[in-house]
Design a protein around this motif. Structure first.
Motif, PDB file in Angstrom:
ATOM      1  N   ASN A  17       0.811  -1.220   0.000  1.00 45.41           N
ATOM      2  CA  ASN A  17       0.000   0.000   0.000  1.00 45.41           C
ATOM      3  C   ASN A  17       0.849   1.278   0.000  1.00 45.41           C
ATOM      4  OD1 ASN A  17       0.886  -0.003   2.656  1.00 45.41           O
ATOM      5  ND2 ASN A  17      -1.152   0.128   3.549  1.00 45.41           N
ATOM      6  N   GLU A  18       2.172   1.153   0.055  1.00 41.73           N
ATOM      7  CA  GLU A  18       3.050   2.310  -0.046  1.00 41.73           C
ATOM      8  C   GLU A  18       3.474   2.593  -1.485  1.00 41.73           C
ATOM      9  OE1 GLU A  18       5.713   2.723   3.689  1.00 41.73           O
ATOM     10  OE2 GLU A  18       5.486   0.548   3.346  1.00 41.73           O
ATOM     11  N   PHE A  19       3.059   1.726  -2.409  1.00 39.49           N
ATOM     12  CA  PHE A  19       3.313   1.946  -3.827  1.00 39.49           C
ATOM     13  C   PHE A  19       2.098   2.621  -4.457  1.00 39.49           C
ATOM     14  CE2 PHE A  19       6.385  -1.369  -2.926  1.00 39.49           C
ATOM     15  CZ  PHE A  19       7.485  -0.962  -3.678  1.00 39.49           C
ATOM     16  N   ASP A  20       2.349   3.489  -5.427  1.00 40.00           N
ATOM     17  CA  ASP A  20       1.255   4.133  -6.147  1.00 40.00           C
ATOM     18  C   ASP A  20       0.581   3.170  -7.121  1.00 40.00           C
ATOM     19  OD1 ASP A  20       1.557   6.943  -5.161  1.00 40.00           O
ATOM     20  OD2 ASP A  20       3.563   6.662  -6.035  1.00 40.00           O
ATOM     21  N   PHE A  21       1.392   2.270  -7.704  1.00 39.76           N
ATOM     22  CA  PHE A  21       0.886   1.326  -8.701  1.00 39.76           C
ATOM     23  C   PHE A  21       1.636   0.011  -8.628  1.00 39.76           C
ATOM     24  CE2 PHE A  21       0.327   5.557 -10.533  1.00 39.76           C
ATOM     25  CZ  PHE A  21      -1.026   5.530 -10.868  1.00 39.76           C
ATOM     26  N   LEU A  22       0.957  -1.037  -9.004  1.00 37.04           N
ATOM     27  CA  LEU A  22       1.563  -2.344  -9.254  1.00 37.04           C
ATOM     28  C   LEU A  22       1.271  -2.654 -10.713  1.00 37.04           C
ATOM     29  CD1 LEU A  22       1.285  -5.563  -7.150  1.00 37.04           C
ATOM     30  CD2 LEU A  22       1.007  -5.601  -9.610  1.00 37.04           C
ATOM     31  N   ILE A  23       2.305  -2.912 -11.489  1.00 34.95           N
ATOM     32  CA  ILE A  23       2.111  -3.258 -12.896  1.00 34.95           C
ATOM     33  C   ILE A  23       2.414  -4.739 -13.057  1.00 34.95           C
ATOM     34  CG2 ILE A  23       2.863  -2.848 -15.266  1.00 34.95           C
ATOM     35  CD1 ILE A  23       3.356   0.058 -14.502  1.00 34.95           C
ATOM     36  N   THR A  24       1.450  -5.447 -13.634  1.00 37.21           N
ATOM     37  CA  THR A  24       1.576  -6.892 -13.824  1.00 37.21           C
ATOM     38  C   THR A  24       1.112  -7.272 -15.226  1.00 37.21           C
ATOM     39  OG1 THR A  24       1.143  -9.045 -12.796  1.00 37.21           O
ATOM     40  CG2 THR A  24      -0.709  -7.481 -12.866  1.00 37.21           C
ATOM     41  N   ASP A  25       1.078  -8.555 -15.483  1.00 34.41           N
ATOM     42  CA  ASP A  25       0.676  -9.051 -16.801  1.00 34.41           C
ATOM     43  C   ASP A  25      -0.759  -9.547 -16.768  1.00 34.41           C
ATOM     44  OD1 ASP A  25       0.811 -12.286 -16.644  1.00 34.41           O
ATOM     45  OD2 ASP A  25       2.277 -11.354 -15.316  1.00 34.41           O
ATOM     46  N   SER A  26      -1.273  -9.899 -17.930  1.00 34.68           N
ATOM     47  CA  SER A  26      -2.674 -10.311 -18.054  1.00 34.68           C
ATOM     48  C   SER A  26      -2.952 -11.692 -17.482  1.00 34.68           C
ATOM     49  CB  SER A  26      -3.111 -10.251 -19.521  1.00 34.68           C
ATOM     50  OG  SER A  26      -2.268 -11.065 -20.311  1.00 34.68           O
ATOM     51  N   GLY A  27      -1.921 -12.377 -16.981  1.00 37.13           N
ATOM     52  CA  GLY A  27      -2.128 -13.684 -16.362  1.00 37.13           C
ATOM     53  C   GLY A  27      -2.670 -13.605 -14.950  1.00 37.13           C
ATOM     54  N   ILE A  28      -2.793 -12.406 -14.398  1.00 36.87           N
ATOM     55  CA  ILE A  28      -3.326 -12.276 -13.045  1.00 36.87           C
ATOM     56  C   ILE A  28      -4.768 -12.771 -13.022  1.00 36.87           C
ATOM     57  CG2 ILE A  28      -4.004  -9.856 -13.378  1.00 36.87           C
ATOM     58  CD1 ILE A  28      -3.354  -9.403 -10.384  1.00 36.87           C
TER      59      ILE A  28
END
Length: 183
Positions: free
Chosen positions: A150-161
């Motif tokens: 929650n201290e990150f502004d964003f989490l970037i991941t792939d479409s496999g989530i």
């Protein structure tokens, strides 16, 4: 470098569309971020990195680069320790791009305290904090929690989530996948 290549390239492509031109970016160590380097080189970015492989990749393309220096960690080829961390003292960073070995609940983890420490220093000098992780890193944990999700502004991941992980981790931060922000 040979694991989850498709997923890492998808994350790298998302970063290309997410990071604007003419900014300063901390590009941390890790293979996902190394895959991102070629996607970001044409954006007139000033790169700050502690990663020797990222430095060498960026150097091929005549990018503006600040290398932290410090003690070279042989396993990850990144510069760590007090000398590397001091390099950030007078820097103002627009985006800190960080990596992880695993995310479980609100914990972002790594295998070495120094690896987490340098990312925290970069985060503390940044306007926006971004963690990248392919979908296989969810519900996985390494020995050291270096930051809360929650201290990150964003989490970037792939479409496999999957939808369960998307719902679970969206409670902590905004998740970007398939080029859009999860609701």
């Amino acid at each position: 470098m040979k694991r989850n290549v498709t997923e890492k390239k998808e994350i790298a492509s998302t970063l290309r569309n997410f990071i604007p031109d003419n900014v300063t970016v901390f590009l941390g160590a890790g293979t996902t971020l190394l895959f991102a380097a070629p996607f970001l080189i044409n954006k007139n970015i000033t790169f700050i990195t502690n990663s020797l492989p990222a430095f060498l990749e960026l150097k091929k393309n005549n990018c503006h680069i600040i290398l932290t220096g410090g003690e070279l960690h042989q396993n990850t080829s990144e510069f760590l320790g007090t000398l590397a961390e001091r390099a950030f003292e007078d820097l103002n960073i627009d985006y800190a791009l960080c990596s992880t070995n695993g995310i479980t609940k609100n914990n972002v983890t790594t295998s070495n305290a120094d690896e987490g420490s340098i990312q925290n220093v970069a985060i503390n000098h940044s306007k926006k904090r971004i963690i990248v992780a392919d979908h296989t890193k969810f519900n996985q944990s390494d020995i050291i929690t270096f930051k809360k999700l929650n201290e990150f502004d964003f989490l970037i991941t792939d479409s496999g989530i999957n939808n369960i992980d998307l719902e679970c981790y969206s409670k902590y931060t905004k998740i970007i996948y398939k080029g859009t922000v999860a609701k």
